[in-house]
Design a protein around this motif. Structure first.
Motif, PDB file in Angstrom:
ATOM      1  N   ALA A   1      39.230  16.343  19.425  1.00 37.95           N
ATOM      2  CA  ALA A   1      40.245  15.233  19.417  1.00 37.95           C
ATOM      3  C   ALA A   1      39.798  13.775  18.800  1.00 37.95           C
ATOM      4  O   ALA A   1      40.281  13.205  18.037  1.00 37.95           O
ATOM      5  CB  ALA A   1      40.837  15.100  20.978  1.00 37.95           C
ATOM      6  N   TYR A   2      38.389  13.766  19.350  1.00 37.57           N
ATOM      7  CA  TYR A   2      37.827  12.403  18.937  1.00 37.57           C
ATOM      8  C   TYR A   2      37.215  12.488  17.377  1.00 37.57           C
ATOM      9  O   TYR A   2      37.433  11.221  16.681  1.00 37.57           O
ATOM     10  CB  TYR A   2      36.630  12.235  19.826  1.00 37.57           C
ATOM     11  CG  TYR A   2      37.379  11.387  20.850  1.00 37.57           C
ATOM     12  CD1 TYR A   2      37.558   9.961  20.814  1.00 37.57           C
ATOM     13  CD2 TYR A   2      37.377  11.761  22.066  1.00 37.57           C
ATOM     14  CE1 TYR A   2      38.032   9.112  21.750  1.00 37.57           C
ATOM     15  CE2 TYR A   2      37.925  10.975  23.224  1.00 37.57           C
ATOM     16  CZ  TYR A   2      38.264   9.682  23.176  1.00 37.57           C
ATOM     17  OH  TYR A   2      38.892   8.943  23.914  1.00 37.57           O
ATOM     18  N   ASN A   3      36.854  13.659  16.931  1.00 37.36           N
ATOM     19  CA  ASN A   3      36.518  13.840  15.519  1.00 37.36           C
ATOM     20  C   ASN A   3      37.767  13.440  14.874  1.00 37.36           C
ATOM     21  O   ASN A   3      37.643  12.932  13.476  1.00 37.36           O
ATOM     22  CB  ASN A   3      36.037  15.077  15.274  1.00 37.36           C
ATOM     23  CG  ASN A   3      34.738  15.301  15.390  1.00 37.36           C
ATOM     24  OD1 ASN A   3      34.050  16.120  14.945  1.00 37.36           O
ATOM     25  ND2 ASN A   3      34.107  14.527  16.319  1.00 37.36           N
ATOM     26  N   THR A   4      38.811  13.876  15.147  1.00 36.31           N
ATOM     27  CA  THR A   4      40.141  13.716  14.301  1.00 36.31           C
ATOM     28  C   THR A   4      40.656  12.197  14.506  1.00 36.31           C
ATOM     29  O   THR A   4      40.856  11.598  13.302  1.00 36.31           O
ATOM     30  CB  THR A   4      41.384  14.407  14.996  1.00 36.31           C
ATOM     31  OG1 THR A   4      41.017  15.898  15.248  1.00 36.31           O
ATOM     32  CG2 THR A   4      42.748  14.440  14.334  1.00 36.31           C
ATOM     33  N   ARG A   5      40.308  11.479  15.572  1.00 36.30           N
ATOM     34  CA  ARG A   5      40.762  10.126  15.734  1.00 36.30           C
ATOM     35  C   ARG A   5      39.708   9.429  14.695  1.00 36.30           C
ATOM     36  O   ARG A   5      40.173   8.559  14.092  1.00 36.30           O
ATOM     37  CB  ARG A   5      40.527   9.637  17.274  1.00 36.30           C
ATOM     38  CG  ARG A   5      41.527  10.095  18.013  1.00 36.30           C
ATOM     39  CD  ARG A   5      41.605   9.616  19.649  1.00 36.30           C
ATOM     40  NE  ARG A   5      42.391   9.868  20.260  1.00 36.30           N
ATOM     41  CZ  ARG A   5      42.311  10.795  21.165  1.00 36.30           C
ATOM     42  NH1 ARG A   5      41.102  11.083  21.669  1.00 36.30           N
ATOM     43  NH2 ARG A   5      43.395  11.108  22.045  1.00 36.30           N
ATOM     44  N   GLY A   6      38.357   9.452  14.761  1.00 37.43           N
ATOM     45  CA  GLY A   6      37.548   8.961  13.859  1.00 37.43           C
ATOM     46  C   GLY A   6      37.932   9.188  12.404  1.00 37.43           C
ATOM     47  O   GLY A   6      37.778   8.314  11.594  1.00 37.43           O
ATOM     48  N   ALA A   7      38.310  10.377  11.962  1.00 34.64           N
ATOM     49  CA  ALA A   7      38.669  10.738  10.751  1.00 34.64           C
ATOM     50  C   ALA A   7      39.723   9.794  10.216  1.00 34.64           C
ATOM     51  O   ALA A   7      39.795   9.190   9.240  1.00 34.64           O
ATOM     52  CB  ALA A   7      38.888  12.423  10.457  1.00 34.64           C
ATOM     53  N   PHE A   8      40.880  10.066  11.085  1.00 34.25           N
ATOM     54  CA  PHE A   8      41.962   9.298  10.853  1.00 34.25           C
ATOM     55  C   PHE A   8      41.759   7.589  10.764  1.00 34.25           C
ATOM     56  O   PHE A   8      42.421   6.854   9.820  1.00 34.25           O
ATOM     57  CB  PHE A   8      43.315   9.504  11.746  1.00 34.25           C
ATOM     58  CG  PHE A   8      43.953  10.763  11.341  1.00 34.25           C
ATOM     59  CD1 PHE A   8      44.446  11.062  10.112  1.00 34.25           C
ATOM     60  CD2 PHE A   8      44.265  11.581  12.228  1.00 34.25           C
ATOM     61  CE1 PHE A   8      45.156  12.094   9.471  1.00 34.25           C
ATOM     62  CE2 PHE A   8      44.725  12.852  11.996  1.00 34.25           C
ATOM     63  CZ  PHE A   8      45.372  12.936  10.693  1.00 34.25           C
ATOM     64  N   GLY A   9      40.763   7.014  11.489  1.00 35.35           N
ATOM     65  CA  GLY A   9      40.379   5.624  11.473  1.00 35.35           C
ATOM     66  C   GLY A   9      39.660   5.166  10.006  1.00 35.35           C
ATOM     67  O   GLY A   9      40.153   4.330   9.279  1.00 35.35           O
ATOM     68  N   TYR A  10      38.906   6.315   9.729  1.00 37.09           N
ATOM     69  CA  TYR A  10      38.146   6.018   8.369  1.00 37.09           C
ATOM     70  C   TYR A  10      39.399   6.187   7.393  1.00 37.09           C
ATOM     71  O   TYR A  10      39.323   5.505   6.188  1.00 37.09           O
ATOM     72  CB  TYR A  10      37.124   7.276   8.143  1.00 37.09           C
ATOM     73  CG  TYR A  10      35.918   7.011   8.665  1.00 37.09           C
ATOM     74  CD1 TYR A  10      35.204   5.677   8.425  1.00 37.09           C
ATOM     75  CD2 TYR A  10      35.093   7.548   9.411  1.00 37.09           C
ATOM     76  CE1 TYR A  10      33.798   5.348   8.845  1.00 37.09           C
ATOM     77  CE2 TYR A  10      34.021   7.437   9.991  1.00 37.09           C
ATOM     78  CZ  TYR A  10      33.376   6.318   9.953  1.00 37.09           C
ATOM     79  OH  TYR A  10      32.102   5.920  10.139  1.00 37.09           O
ATOM     80  N   ILE A  11      40.269   7.084   7.467  1.00 34.35           N
ATOM     81  CA  ILE A  11      41.258   7.407   6.242  1.00 34.35           C
ATOM     82  C   ILE A  11      42.151   6.178   6.105  1.00 34.35           C
ATOM     83  O   ILE A  11      42.426   5.592   5.044  1.00 34.35           O
ATOM     84  CB  ILE A  11      42.033   8.545   6.591  1.00 34.35           C
ATOM     85  CG1 ILE A  11      41.243   9.956   6.284  1.00 34.35           C
ATOM     86  CG2 ILE A  11      43.518   8.738   5.792  1.00 34.35           C
ATOM     87  CD1 ILE A  11      41.887  11.203   6.867  1.00 34.35           C
ATOM     88  N   ARG A  12      42.553   5.328   7.313  1.00 37.02           N
ATOM     89  CA  ARG A  12      43.197   4.319   7.125  1.00 37.02           C
ATOM     90  C   ARG A  12      42.533   3.083   6.566  1.00 37.02           C
ATOM     91  O   ARG A  12      42.959   2.418   5.598  1.00 37.02           O
ATOM     92  CB  ARG A  12      43.580   3.900   8.780  1.00 37.02           C
ATOM     93  CG  ARG A  12      44.749   4.555   9.490  1.00 37.02           C
ATOM     94  CD  ARG A  12      45.325   4.149  10.679  1.00 37.02           C
ATOM     95  NE  ARG A  12      44.324   3.502  11.625  1.00 37.02           N
ATOM     96  CZ  ARG A  12      43.817   4.515  12.580  1.00 37.02           C
ATOM     97  NH1 ARG A  12      44.141   5.723  12.710  1.00 37.02           N
ATOM     98  NH2 ARG A  12      43.164   3.855  13.442  1.00 37.02           N
ATOM     99  N   ALA A  13      41.252   3.133   6.772  1.00 40.68           N
ATOM    100  CA  ALA A  13      40.321   1.969   6.045  1.00 40.68           C
ATOM    101  C   ALA A  13      40.142   2.127   4.630  1.00 40.68           C
ATOM    102  O   ALA A  13      40.496   1.280   3.790  1.00 40.68           O
ATOM    103  CB  ALA A  13      39.078   1.994   6.964  1.00 40.68           C
ATOM    104  N   ALA A  14      39.957   3.449   4.334  1.00 34.52           N
ATOM    105  CA  ALA A  14      40.009   3.989   2.900  1.00 34.52           C
ATOM    106  C   ALA A  14      41.357   3.804   2.271  1.00 34.52           C
ATOM    107  O   ALA A  14      41.348   3.184   1.091  1.00 34.52           O
ATOM    108  CB  ALA A  14      39.604   5.625   2.844  1.00 34.52           C
ATOM    109  N   GLU A  15      42.635   3.823   2.804  1.00 33.14           N
ATOM    110  CA  GLU A  15      43.743   3.648   2.254  1.00 33.14           C
ATOM    111  C   GLU A  15      43.975   2.274   2.067  1.00 33.14           C
ATOM    112  O   GLU A  15      44.305   1.888   0.856  1.00 33.14           O
ATOM    113  CB  GLU A  15      44.879   4.170   3.369  1.00 33.14           C
ATOM    114  CG  GLU A  15      44.968   5.463   2.857  1.00 33.14           C
ATOM    115  CD  GLU A  15      45.928   6.298   3.982  1.00 33.14           C
ATOM    116  OE1 GLU A  15      46.155   7.392   3.826  1.00 33.14           O
ATOM    117  OE2 GLU A  15      46.445   5.618   4.869  1.00 33.14           O
ATOM    118  N   ALA A  16      43.676   1.251   3.001  1.00 36.90           N
ATOM    119  CA  ALA A  16      43.576  -0.168   2.803  1.00 36.90           C
ATOM    120  C   ALA A  16      42.813  -0.393   1.344  1.00 36.90           C
ATOM    121  O   ALA A  16      43.345  -1.238   0.700  1.00 36.90           O
ATOM    122  CB  ALA A  16      43.245  -0.912   4.001  1.00 36.90           C
ATOM    123  N   LEU A  17      41.772   0.029   1.176  1.00 34.25           N
ATOM    124  CA  LEU A  17      40.689  -0.419   0.185  1.00 34.25           C
ATOM    125  C   LEU A  17      41.296   0.143  -1.169  1.00 34.25           C
ATOM    126  O   LEU A  17      41.320  -0.501  -1.993  1.00 34.25           O
ATOM    127  CB  LEU A  17      39.419   0.161   0.536  1.00 34.25           C
ATOM    128  CG  LEU A  17      38.538  -0.465   1.642  1.00 34.25           C
ATOM    129  CD1 LEU A  17      37.453   0.258   1.613  1.00 34.25           C
ATOM    130  CD2 LEU A  17      38.426  -2.071   1.631  1.00 34.25           C
TER     131      LEU A  17
END
Ligand code: HEM
Length: 393
Positions: free
Chosen positions: A151-167
């Motif tokens: 669950a935490y790996n999934t949260r971490g991955a989505f956090g990175y994905i959200r940052a990547a999308e913004a950039l």
């Protein structure tokens, strides 16, 4: 999903998980928790035989044209079975020249090659594309620590994905666009989310359970003739999109591009495309350097300040992964169990000291550390910081 694929999925979510859980309980009760040999042999044989039966039926029906999502999901299920067989030492790549799981290898290779991925389970199967049924997602065991880890790996991955999308959204706008600031703020906030999730994981996860009962499912194993490294939480494009778009890592650095080349097929094809595209883009760091003639302009100062904060947030999270998660959950228990030289310790295979050195290099690139033996951007970051320090607000 065909009826055979659905039955296999139910087996993976039910009896397969139960058998793994029972085996973990047996291993964990021993004085030497790392030992697998001669423990629960009857259970292991049930796992091996039942899985083979499901897979033989799927292979016989020619499960080839069920659409991308169904086939990717099926590959994950075959991959879970093969990874569990490796964990219970029903297979062991160094004692074999090809996988003894003939039917599973055949189905995994057919699926992986046609989908454009490695023929084994990847982290997307556990994390970003792991469908929950009645609130329960797929896992190898029913152990609370495995559920927490995924669950935490999934949260971490989505956090990175959200940052990547913004950039990624920032690219076509350019660094002087008024909305660039919003996107940089969003990237920073998403990286701060990752930092917070990692902090929670650090507190919640039990070291012994993770080390002895969760990690061993991520070991390298053979599919057909070839050995494939295990999945790790980083097998998605987002984190590398951030590295490249910020400019902290570069696609023309052979050390870093080697990592990307080795990683591509562990990602879903849609993710592969995003990362390929980023490899040829100009980074934000280079854009700010190129436009330093505008360093007195309010837009430049404002957006540069935010850009540097995003870089710091990325570096902080990388340091946290290395100095806290890897240290507490891998390095220390490996030391204490006298397992540092153990070959099967890491997902990618090399001995732990070699892997740690590689992870440290990545971490230092992301943190812009003062190192001249790697292409760290610390000088350029210092130049940009000095532009802010020297100007007027
Ligand atoms: C890779 C440990 C959680 C992101 C790795 C590797 C190890 C590791 C040992 C190298 C794998 C190998 O090649 O063998 C851990 C531990 C964790 C944890 C012990 C928690 C208990 C996370 C989380 C994330 C994450 C929550 C966030 C999404 C990554 C990334 C990589 C990686 C991106 C690939 C290398 C890189 O790009 O830095 N991790 N990890 N990890 N992990 Fe974790």
């Amino acid at each position: 999903m065909t009826p055979n694929a659905a039955t296999f999925d139910q087996w993976i979510r039910g009896p397969f998980r139960d058998i793994n859980s029972e085996l973990e309980a047996l291993y964990f009760a021993q004085p030497n928790r790392a030992n697998v040999a001669g423990v629960g042999d009857a259970l292991k044989q049930v796992l091996l035989a039942e899985g083979r039966e499901h897979i033989a039926a799927l292979l016989a029906e020619g499960n080839t044209d069920e659409g991308f999502d169904a086939n990717f999901d099926l590959l994950g299920n075959v991959g879970f079975y093969m990874a569990a067989c490796r964990r219970h030492e029903l297979t062991e790549p160094s004692r074999e020249t090809r996988s003894p799981l003939t039917e599973a290898s055949a189905l995994a290779m057919q699926l992986g090659a046609s989908l454009g991925t490695v023929p084994r389970f990847a982290s997307a199967h556990l994390e970003t594309h792991n469908r929950a049924v009645n609130g329960v997602f797929k896992s190898f065991t029913d152990l609370e620590d495995e559920i927490t880890f995924i669950a935490y790996n999934t949260r971490g991955a989505f956090g990175y994905i959200r940052a990547a999308e913004a950039l990624l959204h920032l690219l076509p706008l350019g660094i002087s666009h008024p909305v660039a600031a919003d996107l940089l703020r969003q990237a920073k906030a998403s990286l701060e989310d990752v930092h917070r999730y990692n902090g929670e994981l650090f507190e919640a996860l039990d070291v012994e359970r993770f080390f002895y009962c969760v990690r061993p499912y991520y070991k390298p194993h053979r599919v057909g003739l070839r050995e494939y490294r295990g999945a790790n939480a980083g097998d998605f494009a987002g984190i590398n999109v951030i590295d490249l778009l910020l400019g902290l890592c570069r696609a023309d650095d052979p050390y870093y591009s080697q990592i990307l080349v080795d990683k591509f097929l562990f990602m879903r094809p849609d993710d592969q495309l995003v990362l390929r595209d980023c490899m040829r883009r100009r980074s934000l760091l280079d854009a700010f350097l190129d436009e330093q003639g505008s360093s007195e302009s309010p837009w430049y100062r404002h957006n540069l300040q935010l850009f540097l904060e995003v870089c710091e947030a990325h570096g902080r999270t990388a340091l946290q992964h290395h100095e806290q998660l890897v240290e507490k959950f891998i390095v220390k228990p490996a030391d204490e169990g006298d397992l540092v030289e153990d070959k099967g310790l890491t997902a990618s295979g090399p001995p732990l000291p070699v892997l740690l050195k590689a992870l440290k290099t990545l971490c230092d690139l992301r943190a812009g550390a003062e190192r001249d033996d790697i292409p760290s951007r610390y000088r350029e970051l210092a130049t940009l910081r000095s532009l802010l320090a020297g100007g007027h607000d």
